[in-house]
Write a protein that holds these residues in place. Structure first.
Motif, PDB file in Angstrom:
ATOM      1  N   TYR A 180      12.943 -19.921  18.462  1.00  0.00           N
ATOM      2  CA  TYR A 180      11.727 -19.745  19.278  1.00  0.00           C
ATOM      3  C   TYR A 180      10.509 -20.257  18.518  1.00  0.00           C
ATOM      4  O   TYR A 180       9.669 -20.981  19.073  1.00  0.00           O
ATOM      5  CB  TYR A 180      11.533 -18.270  19.641  1.00  0.00           C
ATOM      6  CG  TYR A 180      10.260 -18.029  20.428  1.00  0.00           C
ATOM      7  CD1 TYR A 180      10.252 -18.147  21.811  1.00  0.00           C
ATOM      8  CD2 TYR A 180       9.065 -17.716  19.781  1.00  0.00           C
ATOM      9  CE1 TYR A 180       9.072 -17.949  22.538  1.00  0.00           C
ATOM     10  CE2 TYR A 180       7.892 -17.525  20.493  1.00  0.00           C
ATOM     11  CZ  TYR A 180       7.899 -17.647  21.863  1.00  0.00           C
ATOM     12  OH  TYR A 180       6.729 -17.469  22.583  1.00  0.00           O
ATOM     13  N   SER A 207      14.299 -16.659  23.493  1.00  0.00           N
ATOM     14  CA  SER A 207      13.598 -16.632  24.776  1.00  0.00           C
ATOM     15  C   SER A 207      12.274 -15.892  24.747  1.00  0.00           C
ATOM     16  O   SER A 207      11.653 -15.721  25.796  1.00  0.00           O
ATOM     17  CB  SER A 207      14.508 -16.003  25.843  1.00  0.00           C
ATOM     18  OG  SER A 207      15.690 -16.744  25.982  1.00  0.00           O
ATOM     19  N   GLY A 208      11.842 -15.415  23.579  1.00  0.00           N
ATOM     20  CA  GLY A 208      10.562 -14.719  23.547  1.00  0.00           C
ATOM     21  C   GLY A 208      10.293 -14.054  22.218  1.00  0.00           C
ATOM     22  O   GLY A 208      11.074 -14.169  21.261  1.00  0.00           O
ATOM     23  N   ASP A 235       5.323 -16.295  25.156  1.00  0.00           N
ATOM     24  CA  ASP A 235       6.140 -15.565  26.124  1.00  0.00           C
ATOM     25  C   ASP A 235       6.628 -14.287  25.449  1.00  0.00           C
ATOM     26  O   ASP A 235       7.549 -14.321  24.626  1.00  0.00           O
ATOM     27  CB  ASP A 235       7.327 -16.438  26.545  1.00  0.00           C
ATOM     28  CG  ASP A 235       7.983 -15.953  27.825  1.00  0.00           C
ATOM     29  OD1 ASP A 235       7.564 -14.901  28.343  1.00  0.00           O
ATOM     30  OD2 ASP A 235       8.919 -16.624  28.304  1.00  0.00           O
ATOM     31  N   TYR A 276       9.932 -11.376  30.810  1.00  0.00           N
ATOM     32  CA  TYR A 276      11.027 -10.397  30.735  1.00  0.00           C
ATOM     33  C   TYR A 276      10.468  -9.026  30.404  1.00  0.00           C
ATOM     34  O   TYR A 276       9.837  -8.831  29.367  1.00  0.00           O
ATOM     35  CB  TYR A 276      12.040 -10.835  29.673  1.00  0.00           C
ATOM     36  CG  TYR A 276      13.265  -9.944  29.549  1.00  0.00           C
ATOM     37  CD1 TYR A 276      13.921  -9.434  30.657  1.00  0.00           C
ATOM     38  CD2 TYR A 276      13.789  -9.637  28.286  1.00  0.00           C
ATOM     39  CE1 TYR A 276      15.049  -8.646  30.535  1.00  0.00           C
ATOM     40  CE2 TYR A 276      14.927  -8.849  28.148  1.00  0.00           C
ATOM     41  CZ  TYR A 276      15.549  -8.359  29.275  1.00  0.00           C
ATOM     42  OH  TYR A 276      16.669  -7.573  29.139  1.00  0.00           O
ATOM     43  N   VAL A 310      18.147 -11.316  24.121  1.00  0.00           N
ATOM     44  CA  VAL A 310      17.119 -12.238  24.596  1.00  0.00           C
ATOM     45  C   VAL A 310      16.317 -12.788  23.416  1.00  0.00           C
ATOM     46  O   VAL A 310      15.963 -13.970  23.378  1.00  0.00           O
ATOM     47  CB  VAL A 310      16.196 -11.534  25.611  1.00  0.00           C
ATOM     48  CG1 VAL A 310      15.084 -12.464  26.090  1.00  0.00           C
ATOM     49  CG2 VAL A 310      17.005 -11.034  26.799  1.00  0.00           C
TER      50      VAL A 310
END
Length: 306
Positions: free
Chosen positions: A172, A237-238, A189, A221, A232
């Motif tokens: 990330y 993803s974040g 994010d 999310y 995640v």
């Protein structure tokens, strides 16, 4: 009438908000519990409970009486427990409600030690991330992890605190703008814990002057379980702010990286809540004392480093 039984029935109705629910809890018929209340009101010469077809509420006299008799019943419960347990340990079942992530990671590992230390105790542990009404749902203790507690009539005890870390995966970080201060998080994010007191509002302390800053982040999310953030995060993803205990193994393996370590986020506190008329019971005090000792010791002896 059995005056003591009448007082117990009155308090249970006040707690549960209905004759039927109180009757179930006390293993009585609705008719029997109604008879007890009618006899109690006749003896006192005042109405304690206002009943209509749509709702039940205590009268002013009932509110005053409840406060006084609760103290008496509490003292009697405590006296009974004390005498019953002379020369023996605490006994009986203690129902505990706890958040799922905390329950799995920190609470479950010490339950065995608790049961071994007190062979006459039994534990009914319910893990759920929803807000638990401990009186309505019949719990003896509710464990809650939060920055602060909202005002309530429940008795609370702070058990220990847990630090939080800002983390993301190397993948990330490699594909997103650099993060050098909390305000940079506005461009990222963020994974949000939806059961927080205010979702997406993260607090950090400045290393320069010690001032606290609040950053309202956003992301795609939201989830009510810290454990459900792990996959995640490692998928890149974040980024999230989470209790260190949730991700310390991933950080140790290099799957996640701690960020802005000089900007200290607010810690989370673990509180034990119990009903005012039950917190003095020996079995509840024993469990709360045990958890405070074990979890504070574990928190001190395993304080992680960066």
């Amino acid at each position: 009438m059995d005056r003591l039984r009448g007082l117990e029935c009155f308090r249970k109705i006040a707690e549960r908000g209905s004759f039927a629910a109180a009757a179930r809890d006390l293993n009585m018929s609705p008719g029997a519990i109604t008879k007890q209340i009618n006899a109690l009101e006749d003896m006192l010469g005042v109405q304690l409970i206002s009943r209509t077809t749509r709702r039940l509420s205590l009268t002013e006299a009932g509110e005053t009486y409840l406060g006084r008799v609760s103290l008496i019943l509490d003292d009697m419960d405590d006296a009974n427990e004390t005498v019953r347990d002379l020369g023996q340990g605490p006994r009986g079942c203690v129902r505990i409600a706890a958040p799922t992530s905390f329950g799995v990671l920190k609470l479950a590992p010490v339950i065995g030690k608790l049961l071994n230390a007190h062979p006459d105790l039994s534990i009914d542990l319910v893990l759920d991330d929803k807000f638990t009404d401990i009186i309505d749902e019949g719990f003896d203790i509710a464990l809650r992890v939060s920055e602060t507690l909202a005002d309530s009539s429940l008795m609370s005890r702070r058990i220990c605190s847990y630090s939080r870390v800002l983390v993301a995966s190397p993948d990330y970080l490699a594909s997103h703008p650099p993060i050098t201060c909390p305000h940079d998080l506005l461009d990222h994010d963020c994974i949000l814990f939806s059961s927080a007191q205010r979702t997406g509002l993260w607090h950090f302390t400045s290393p320069d002057d010690g001032a606290e800053m609040a950053i309202e982040v956003s992301g795609r999310y939201r989830v009510n379980s810290s454990l459900a953030m792990r996959d995640v995060l490692t998928a890149g993803s974040g980024i999230t702010l989470t209790p260190r205990l949730v991700v310390e193994d991933l950080v140790a393996r290099g799957e996640l990286v701690c960020l802005l370590t000089e900007y200290l986020p607010r810690s989370l506190n673990l509180y034990a809540l119990s009903a005012p008329h039950r917190h003095k019971l020996r079995k509840i005090r024993t469990v709360t004392d045990f958890l405070a000792k074990e979890l504070r010791l574990e928190n001190r002896d395993h304080a992680p480093t960066e």
